[in-house]
Design an enzyme around this catalytic site. Structure first.
Site, PDB file in Angstrom:
ATOM      1  N   LYS A 158       1.088  -1.098   0.137  1.00 24.40           N
ATOM      2  CA  LYS A 158       0.048   0.057  -0.031  1.00 24.40           C
ATOM      3  C   LYS A 158       0.941   1.154  -0.041  1.00 24.40           C
ATOM      4  O   LYS A 158       1.773   1.456   1.033  1.00 24.40           O
ATOM      5  CB  LYS A 158      -0.966  -0.053   1.178  1.00 24.40           C
ATOM      6  CG  LYS A 158      -1.812   1.257   1.401  1.00 24.40           C
ATOM      7  CD  LYS A 158      -2.995   0.995   2.486  1.00 24.40           C
ATOM      8  CE  LYS A 158      -3.924   2.069   2.415  1.00 24.40           C
ATOM      9  NZ  LYS A 158      -3.587   3.006   3.322  1.00 24.40           N
ATOM     10  N   HIS A 184      -0.210   2.179  16.479  1.00 20.92           N
ATOM     11  CA  HIS A 184       0.454   3.266  15.771  1.00 20.92           C
ATOM     12  C   HIS A 184      -0.326   4.015  14.833  1.00 20.92           C
ATOM     13  O   HIS A 184      -1.635   3.355  14.633  1.00 20.92           O
ATOM     14  CB  HIS A 184       1.914   2.708  15.031  1.00 20.92           C
ATOM     15  CG  HIS A 184       1.172   1.653  13.904  1.00 20.92           C
ATOM     16  ND1 HIS A 184       1.128   0.243  14.191  1.00 20.92           N
ATOM     17  CD2 HIS A 184       1.145   1.628  12.651  1.00 20.92           C
ATOM     18  CE1 HIS A 184       0.821  -0.412  13.204  1.00 20.92           C
ATOM     19  NE2 HIS A 184       0.960   0.455  12.036  1.00 20.92           N
ATOM     20  N   HIS A 213      -3.980   2.396  15.147  1.00 18.48           N
ATOM     21  CA  HIS A 213      -4.454   0.813  14.811  1.00 18.48           C
ATOM     22  C   HIS A 213      -3.275  -0.003  14.910  1.00 18.48           C
ATOM     23  O   HIS A 213      -1.982   0.285  15.086  1.00 18.48           O
ATOM     24  CB  HIS A 213      -4.673   0.500  13.433  1.00 18.48           C
ATOM     25  CG  HIS A 213      -3.565   0.786  12.380  1.00 18.48           C
ATOM     26  ND1 HIS A 213      -3.182   2.331  12.115  1.00 18.48           N
ATOM     27  CD2 HIS A 213      -3.038   0.162  11.813  1.00 18.48           C
ATOM     28  CE1 HIS A 213      -2.123   2.096  11.321  1.00 18.48           C
ATOM     29  NE2 HIS A 213      -1.861   0.701  10.866  1.00 18.48           N
ATOM     30  N   ASP A 237      -1.373  -3.624  13.113  1.00 19.36           N
ATOM     31  CA  ASP A 237      -1.363  -4.254  11.801  1.00 19.36           C
ATOM     32  C   ASP A 237      -2.002  -5.643  11.962  1.00 19.36           C
ATOM     33  O   ASP A 237      -1.544  -6.340  13.053  1.00 19.36           O
ATOM     34  CB  ASP A 237      -0.185  -4.246  11.430  1.00 19.36           C
ATOM     35  CG  ASP A 237       0.322  -2.872  10.719  1.00 19.36           C
ATOM     36  OD1 ASP A 237      -0.552  -1.985  10.514  1.00 19.36           O
ATOM     37  OD2 ASP A 237       1.543  -2.795  10.340  1.00 19.36           O
TER      38      ASP A 237
END
Length: 362
Positions: free
Chosen positions: A221, A296, A240, A242
């Site tokens: 991404k 993060h 969030h 990962d």
């Protein structure tokens, strides 16, 4: 303090919005009041890096040296960083710096194309097709948007990649990104080996548990964060963890990444010639919490465009049941996570996110 904002039609792309000359951002991008207390301009946050803790840097040259004692020290450094932080800068990772430079230049050239050219690669999120060019749609409790556009595509294994949706301009985009993905896959194997050894497991254990060479997917991404006139009100990426096994991040040396460490948001330094590696939820689950999947987020700024390349290493969605490894569970160390497929874990995280819960994976 309550921020009043008049709702206005939001352009499809953040780049278009940022380039329209606005001095105040639309209400859809303004974060909740309780969150804004910790926000600010990323460039200002980066000025205070000498104070407080810093994300550790691990030199991987020792692991590649072949000397057993040097390898052991490298494994210990990775184990310590993954246990205490869940994130680290890795240097001497083995990917040629010239290749990284060419890959990043190709990505930057794609985002510098006219908007109508980029829109040829637009995805259709409403139909579940997230590969291609897009902007983040709200899927959280606040309904707020993030200050970013992106290009998302599966880059490895090559037999699973859909090259028909990859940018044709610049002409070297596919070639450089393909080669970078091949080399990063080898780095992922090395990191999984060191993480396994740090748990006193066989070197290939974690690699096997996340799908091995044939089934572990690398999803790239490219995040494009335009200048933001009110960086104290918006975020590029909201807080969030990962969902992946591992995540690797490169950027154009503009700060913005922050990690939540010991109750404080810590701004990541821009370390030349490094790649940032995050432990993802999958490895936290398999390690029964011995390794951390750290919260993060990404800040934005008024002056500089930030671009990052995030590669998420994901296991197959249905083929593997994720659960704490038996070697790490026993008397005094019960399993902290229930068995789930990766698809079930994704649904679990989306459900919690929709309720405003951005905590880690348990």
């Amino acid at each position: 303090m309550r921020v009043e904002a008049t709702p206005v039609p939001v352009p499809l792309r953040v780049e278009s919005l940022a380039g329209s000359g606005i001095v105040t951002i639309p209400a859809e991008y303004i974060r909740p009041e309780e969150e804004r207390a910790t926000l600010g301009d990323a460039l200002d946050a980066a000025k205070n890096l000498d104070a407080g803790p810093q994300i550790p840097t691990v030199d991987l040259a020792g692991f590649l040296s072949g000397d057993e004692e040097t390898r052991r020290r490298c494994v210990e450094a990775v184990q310590e960083a993954a246990s205490n932080w869940g994130v680290m800068h890795i240097v001497n990772h083995g990917i040629p710096l010239e290749l990284i430079k060419r890959m990043q230049e190709a990505g930057e050239k794609f985002f510098s194309l006219p908007m109508e050219e980029k829109e040829r690669y637009a995805n259709d999120q409403s139909s579940g097709n997230i590969q291609g060019y897009g902007s983040k749609l709200a899927n959280n409790a606040s309904g707020q948007l993030e200050w970013q556009d992106y290009f998302f595509h599966l880059v490895y294994p090559e037999d699973k990649a859909n090259y028909s949706i990859w940018p044709k301009e610049p002409a070297n985009y596919i070639e450089e990104t393909q080669e970078f993905a091949r080399q990063l896959r080898a780095v992922a194997s090395n990191m999984l080996a060191m993480l396994s050894m740090g748990l006193k497991l066989d070197e290939g254990k974690l690699e096997e548990e996340v799908g091995g060479l044939s089934d572990l997917l690398l999803q790239m991404k490219i995040n494009y964060y335009p200048r933001c006139p009110q960086p104290d009100l918006a975020v590029g990426v909201e807080a969030h963890t990962d969902i992946s096994a591992l995540s690797f991040i490169l950027h154009n040396m503009v700060p913005g990444l922050q990690v939540y460490y010991e109750g404080e948001w810590v701004t990541a330094r821009c370390v030349p010639e490094s790649i940032i590696m995050h432990v993802g939820d999958v490895i936290e689950i398999l390690s029964n919490g011995k390794y951390k999947s750290i919260l993060h987020r990404g800040l934005v700024n008024k002056e500089k465009i930030r671009i990052s390349w995030a590669v998420f290493c994901e296991p197959p969605r249905e083929k593997i049941v994720l659960k704490p490894l038996p070697e790490l569970v026993g008397e005094g160390s019960p399993a902290k996570f229930p068995p789930r497929t990766f698809a079930q874990h994704i649904e679990h995280k989306l459900f919690r996110k929709a309720r405003g819960d951005f905590s880690t994976s348990n």
